[in-house]
Every structure is written in structure tokens, then in C-alpha cells.
Design a protein around this motif. Structure first.
Motif, short mmCIF file in Angstrom:
data_model
loop_
_atom_site.label_atom_id
_atom_site.label_comp_id
_atom_site.label_asym_id
_atom_site.label_seq_id
_atom_site.Cartn_x
_atom_site.Cartn_y
_atom_site.Cartn_z
N UNK A 267 0.73 -1.26 0.35
CA UNK A 267 -0.26 0.12 -0.05
C UNK A 267 1.02 1.26 -0.08
N UNK A 268 2.04 1.17 0.59
CA UNK A 268 2.57 2.77 1.14
C UNK A 268 3.56 2.43 -0.33
N UNK A 269 4.25 1.79 -0.81
CA UNK A 269 5.12 1.72 -2.68
C UNK A 269 4.01 1.96 -3.64
N UNK A 270 2.81 1.09 -3.47
CA UNK A 270 2.25 1.01 -5.05
C UNK A 270 2.93 -0.62 -5.21
N UNK A 271 3.97 -1.22 -5.35
CA UNK A 271 4.37 -2.63 -5.43
C UNK A 271 3.76 -3.70 -5.22
N UNK A 282 2.80 -10.87 -10.09
CA UNK A 282 2.46 -9.96 -9.45
C UNK A 282 3.07 -9.42 -8.63
N UNK A 283 4.80 -9.96 -8.11
CA UNK A 283 4.96 -9.83 -7.25
C UNK A 283 6.01 -8.17 -7.54
N UNK A 284 7.41 -8.56 -6.21
CA UNK A 284 8.08 -7.21 -6.58
C UNK A 284 9.55 -7.57 -7.60
N UNK A 285 9.87 -6.82 -8.41
CA UNK A 285 11.19 -6.89 -9.17
C UNK A 285 12.08 -7.69 -8.80
N UNK A 286 13.04 -8.95 -9.39
CA UNK A 286 13.33 -9.68 -9.27
C UNK A 286 14.61 -8.73 -9.26
N UNK A 287 15.59 -9.43 -7.79
CA UNK A 287 16.87 -8.51 -7.36
C UNK A 287 18.01 -9.79 -6.85
N UNK A 288 17.81 -10.66 -7.22
CA UNK A 288 19.16 -12.14 -7.07
C UNK A 288 18.91 -12.43 -5.54
#
Length: 392
Positions: A267-271, A282-288
């Protein structure tokens, strides 16, 4: 007295001559490949005297030298042979190109009706067409061979379910599938997948709703009439075959390679936020980073994996499917015997199917009466991983 003796001698000579003209001859009838023709009819022309050949094409008949033999057999051109002074008569029959008029079994009593007299649209698939692709069931063999017939696989597992519709839907809420007639007996359409395709002589499809005139209200969606093989009246034959087929996943849909699994939103970032057991992307971006994969197992253990896109990982999950099919059959005059073993290992890991079938058919005619014994045994074992249970 002398005249009496002369007359008696002449009568005896005439009797001996007449007796010598009527004699028994033997012979053999073969086809253009040199194989004996069983059941061929042999008659003396313009006479009621006749006989038929045995299983090897052999025959014997009483004739006189001036007789002419007329030889006929179904599927062959008729032939005439002059007896003359022959003691052994042989003849080679040529096959004809004339096809017998097609028939279908129309009632449970085995009544045969001509195809042209049915008054419904029909299509017939012969055994050679049905098995040319080494299909493991009849539904697969009929696919794309009958116009107006929609044959769809509703599942892609080893135990495929099939949906058959003839000439479109007739009801929005009711049953649209045709009825199944096996050797004149109406049975459940679900039994279609367990019939050995190599036991089939032909399949006739009645497409029209007017087939209710033959089979009653159950034929409103059409009918699939299956006729199985029977004993051959020619020489006994043994057939043995084996085939192996391989199946792989042809291609996968194109997936995005930037975002991981998840469904909820921060809710805070919209991500999107990562969810370990979620399949949607629909998850967050891959970061390793190293993260938990899936839910905890029965013992509480977890699996850790690098949070990044792995090319081809979904496709590597599936196996190469293997289908082994072995068939054996024996056919002779009065009976037909066959067996089949099908072993399928699916593309889904752990999916397996084994089916064994045995068929025995025997028939005998007694003048106007016909006795038929038809026995079939099918054993199917499946091991499916796609059951509706929790999989860790």
C-alpha cells in the motif's frame, strides 16, 4: 439264343460306357496370389450338382467329360472350366474391384440394414484409417477423419477424457454427446476409450437426429456404430505388432522475465509483494536475493532459492512422454482372438497408465440361425499426480 446274347452284351457295354463317363474328379481353387480360396462354389452348368471348396481351396465332385464347371466366390470374378478328360482341375480366380454395399448394424438383435436405406447422413471409417497413426483409443483414431464431428480432448493427461459432438450443439444445458453402439449393443460412450482400435473392422457415424428412428430417443445426438473384427474364412492368420511413441512439450507461452511471483500490493509503494506459494507474476522485481520458495513441507522444512528469472525452468519440469503398445491377434474361420498391452508414461512427472485388453469372438451359423459369443476383458491402472490433493 444267339440274338439274346448279342443284345445282352451290347447293353452291358453301353452301361459300362455310361458308368465310365460319370466319374469323381478333384481340384483346387486359388486366388491370383496362389492362396487357396475357401468356400468357393463349384456347380455343374445347367445342373443342380455342386460342391464348395474346403479351407485350403480343395474340392471333389462327380462329373462327366462333357460337363462345364462354374466357379464363383465373393470378391472374385466367376470362371467356367471344361472338364474334358482331366482328373485334376485347377483354377485361378481374379479379384474384383466391386465393393460390397455398405451396411450398418441397426438393432440390438443384429438386424442389418443397407446404408442407403437409413435416411440419415453417415460416414464410415475403415480399420486401416483408424489405426494408421497407432492410436491407443478409438477417439484418437477418429480425430479429423469425419466431417461435422467435433472430437476434443478435455484433458491432456495419460487418461484422456474425450468430448464428441456431431454437427454442433443441440442443447445449451443438456447432453450433446452421441450414443455408442458396439456390435449392435448400446453401451456407455465412456467405454469408447477402452476398446482396442486393432479389433475394429469399421466405425460408422450416424450424424443426423433422425437416427432416433433406428435407436429411439437416445439417438437424438447421432450415433457411433462400432463393428469389430471376426474370424477370417480364408487361411488362418496371426498378427503381431509393437510401436513406441514419444511425446514432448512443443512450446511454452511467453512469460515476462522482470517480476516475481505474487498477488498482493504494498500500500505504501504501490508495488507488488512477493508471495512464496503464488503462481501469478505480480510480485516485486527480481533482485537476486535468496528467498523461501513455496510453503513449508510436512516436517516444517522450507526450500530456499535465488530470486531471479531462470530461463526454460518451466519447460524442464515436464518429462518426455513414452507410449508402448503391443498387439497380437489370431483369426480363423469361426473365431477371432486378440490381446493388447498399452503402457503410457505421461509428460507430467509421475503420471502413468497401463491398460490390458483381451477379446474373443466366435460365431456359428446353423441354417437360418446364428450364434455369436463375444467376450471382452479390460484392465486399466492409472497413477495420476494431478489429483485434487495438496502437493508439497
Amino acid at each position: 439264343m444267339r440274338r439274346f446274347l448279342s443284345l445282352f452284351t451290347m447293353l452291358m457295354l453301353c452301361g459300362a460306357l455310361a458308368f465310365g463317363q460319370n466319374r469323381v474328379v478333384s481340384g483346387k481353387i486359388v486366388d491370383d496370389k496362389g492362396v487357396g480360396v475357401a468356400g468357393a462354389s463349384i456347380k455343374v452348368e445347367n445342373s443342380t450338382v455342386g460342391t464348395s471348396t474346403g479351407s485350403n481351396g480343395d474340392f471333389t465332385i462327380r462329373v462327366s467329360n462333357d460337363n462345364i464347371l462354374v466357379i464363383t466366390s465373393s470378391g472374385f470374378e466367376s470362371q467356367k472350366v471344361a472338364v474334358g478328360g482331366q482328373s485334376f482341375i485347377s483354377a485361378t480366380l481374379k479379384t474384383t474391384n466391386t465393393n460390397l454395399q455398405e451396411v450398418v448394424i441397426s438393432t440390438v438383435l443384429g438386424q442389418v440394414r443397407q446404408k442407403s436405406s437409413l435416411g440419415v447422413a453417415t460416414a464410415t471409417v475403415k480399420a486401416a484409417e483408424l489405426t494408421q497413426g497407432r492410436s491407443t483409443n478409438i477417439a484418437q483414431g477418429l480425430t479429423a477423419k469425419v466431417s461435422g464431428a467435433s472430437i476434443q480432448q478435455t484433458s491432456s493427461g495419460v487418461n484422456q477424457d474425450t468430448r464428441i459432438v456431431l454437427r454442433g450443439l443441440r442443447s445449451l444445458t443438456g447432453n450433446n454427446q452421441p450414443m455408442l453402439i458396439l456390435d449392435g449393443i448400446p453401451i456407455s460412450l465412456g467405454y469408447l476409450s477402452s476398446i482396442n482400435p486393432n479389433d475394429i473392422a469399421d466405425v460408422t457415424i450416424l450424424k443426423s437426429a433422425t437416427s432416433t428412428a433406428i435407436y429411439g430417443p437416445d439417438g437424438v445426438n447421432g450415433a457411433i456404430v462400432v463393428t469389430t473384427k471376426r474370424g477370417s474364412k480364408l487361411k488362418p492368420s496371426i498378427s503381431l505388432s509393437h510401436s513406441t511413441q514419444f511425446e514432448t512439450i512443443s512450446y511454452m507461452p511467453k512469460f515476462q522475465t522482470r517480476w516475481g511471483s505474487g498477488y498482493d500490493q504494498d500500500a505504501s509503494t504501490g508495488q507488488g509483494t512477493y508471495t512464496a506459494y503464488e503462481q501469478q507474476s505480480w510480485g516485486d522485481e527480481f533482485d537476486g536475493s535468496i528467498r523461501v520458495l513455496g510453503e513449508a513441507g510436512p516436517g516444517g522444512g522450507t526450500m530456499m532459492q535465488k530470486y531471479s528469472y531462470i530461463p526454460g525452468e518451466r519447460k524442464r519440469f515436464f518429462n518426455t512422454g513414452v507410449t508402448n503398445q503391443t498387439d497380437v491377434s489370431y483369426s480363423t474361420g469361426d473365431f477371432y482372438l486378440s490381446g493388447q498391452n498399452v503402457s503410457i508414461k505421461g509428460t507430467m512427472p509421475g503420471d502413468e497408465l497401463t491398460r490390458r485388453t483381451a477379446t474373443f469372438r466366435s460365431e456359428k451359423e446353423y441354417n437360418k440361425f446364428k450364434a455369436i459369443l463375444n467376450l471382452r476383458y479390460t484392465q486399466t491402472k492409472t497413477d495420476l499426480t494431478t489429483a485434487n490433493t495438496t502437493v508439497y
